[in-house]
Design an enzyme around this catalytic site. Structure first.
Site, PDB file in Angstrom:
ATOM      1  N   GLY A  66     -28.812 -28.102  80.670  1.00 17.66           N
ATOM      2  CA  GLY A  66     -29.843 -27.828  81.655  1.00 17.66           C
ATOM      3  C   GLY A  66     -30.323 -26.403  81.520  1.00 17.66           C
ATOM      4  O   GLY A  66     -29.643 -25.555  80.944  1.00 17.66           O
ATOM      5  N   GLN A  71     -34.967 -18.823  83.827  1.00 20.35           N
ATOM      6  CA  GLN A  71     -34.206 -18.406  82.650  1.00 20.35           C
ATOM      7  C   GLN A  71     -35.091 -18.145  81.440  1.00 20.35           C
ATOM      8  O   GLN A  71     -34.638 -17.541  80.470  1.00 20.35           O
ATOM      9  CB  GLN A  71     -33.146 -19.445  82.305  1.00 20.35           C
ATOM     10  N   CYS A 111     -23.088 -20.801  81.495  1.00 22.93           N
ATOM     11  CA  CYS A 111     -24.513 -20.596  81.740  1.00 22.93           C
ATOM     12  C   CYS A 111     -25.143 -19.949  80.515  1.00 22.93           C
ATOM     13  O   CYS A 111     -24.575 -19.007  79.954  1.00 22.93           O
ATOM     14  CB  CYS A 111     -24.702 -19.716  82.973  1.00 22.93           C
ATOM     15  N   LEU A 112     -26.331 -20.440  80.143  1.00 25.16           N
ATOM     16  CA  LEU A 112     -27.022 -19.874  78.990  1.00 25.16           C
ATOM     17  C   LEU A 112     -27.407 -18.419  79.235  1.00 25.16           C
ATOM     18  O   LEU A 112     -27.589 -17.664  78.281  1.00 25.16           O
ATOM     19  CB  LEU A 112     -28.283 -20.700  78.676  1.00 25.16           C
ATOM     20  N   HIS A 154     -26.134 -26.627  89.643  1.00 28.25           N
ATOM     21  CA  HIS A 154     -26.147 -25.391  88.858  1.00 28.25           C
ATOM     22  C   HIS A 154     -27.588 -24.927  88.631  1.00 28.25           C
ATOM     23  O   HIS A 154     -27.915 -23.751  88.853  1.00 28.25           O
ATOM     24  CB  HIS A 154     -25.438 -25.627  87.518  1.00 28.25           C
ATOM     25  N   GLU A 155     -28.442 -25.846  88.181  1.00 31.46           N
ATOM     26  CA  GLU A 155     -29.833 -25.478  87.887  1.00 31.46           C
ATOM     27  C   GLU A 155     -30.609 -25.177  89.172  1.00 31.46           C
ATOM     28  O   GLU A 155     -31.431 -24.260  89.207  1.00 31.46           O
ATOM     29  CB  GLU A 155     -30.519 -26.572  87.064  1.00 31.46           C
ATOM     30  N   HIS A 158     -30.236 -21.686  90.283  1.00 32.50           N
ATOM     31  CA  HIS A 158     -31.088 -20.722  89.573  1.00 32.50           C
ATOM     32  C   HIS A 158     -32.417 -20.526  90.302  1.00 32.50           C
ATOM     33  O   HIS A 158     -32.975 -19.426  90.291  1.00 32.50           O
ATOM     34  CB  HIS A 158     -31.375 -21.183  88.138  1.00 32.50           C
TER      35      HIS A 158
END
Length: 196
Positions: A66, A71, A111-112, A154-155, A158
């Site tokens: 995701g 991001q 996380c990216l 999680h997303e 953000h």
């Protein structure tokens, strides 16, 4: 849902936002901001299509499941997710999430935007219902449990300026990565306070 050629038509092209296919990382202050709704005029537009293509490229190349628009430098309420057999490839535009149970289910996350940091002690709700719009503007309603619910939470975080490490219940450990992340978080908070 299987990956379609159309969804990845821009593969191999540099980001229209960042000039590369690298996601923003802390201390980029946009990651701490509450994102704005995707404007009505964007539904069905080439701009939205290109942004979503870029997000798929970033996510796939980084091996993620995701990624959220902040991001990649766009403060819009938009995220994508895809996990084989768990969450079909989905674009969530202007999502609203309803949580069920209590946030006590511990699980692993990374996380990216925080490379190298993983924790298996991130509490999440066991089940969510998400109301969102697709790229054409159609309203959708879905309920997810388990890992799919974790990805969505999680997303969604953000979009509200929250990172998974804010929830991380791992006991404090004195290691180089944790110290580097904490310094970056402090720098991000100082930058945000200076902008106010």
């Amino acid at each position: 849902m299987a990956q379609t050629d159309e969804a990845f038509r821009g593969a191999g092209r540099a980001s229209v936002v960042t000039g590369s296919r690298i996601t923003l990382q802390i201390p980029d202050s946009i990651l701490r901001m509450v994102a704005k709704p995707v404007p009505e005029a964007m539904f069905g537009s080439e701009t939205l299509t290109r942004l979503v293509e870029e997000m798929w490229m970033c996510m796939i190349e980084a091996g993620g499941v995701g990624i959220a628009a902040p991001q990649v430098g766009i403060s819009w309420r938009l995220f994508i997710g895809s996990a084989n057999g768990i969450l079909p490839s989905t674009v969530f535009v202007n999502p609203e999430v309803e949580f069920f149970g209590s946030p006590t289910v511990l699980g692993e996350e990374g996380c990216l935007s925080i490379p190298g940091w993983r924790s298996n002690k991130v509490p999440r709700y066991p089940k969510v219902t998400v109301r969102y719009r697709d790229m054409t503007g159609e309203t959708r309603l879905e309920t997810h449990e388990g890992l799919a619910a974790r990805i969505i939470q999680h997303e969604f975080d953000h979009l509200n300026g929250r990172l998974f490490l804010d929830l991380d219940e791992t006991p404090d450990a004195d290691n180089a990565l944790r110290r580097r992340v904490e310094r970056a978080m402090t720098e991000m908070e100082e930058r945000l306070n200076a902008e106010d």
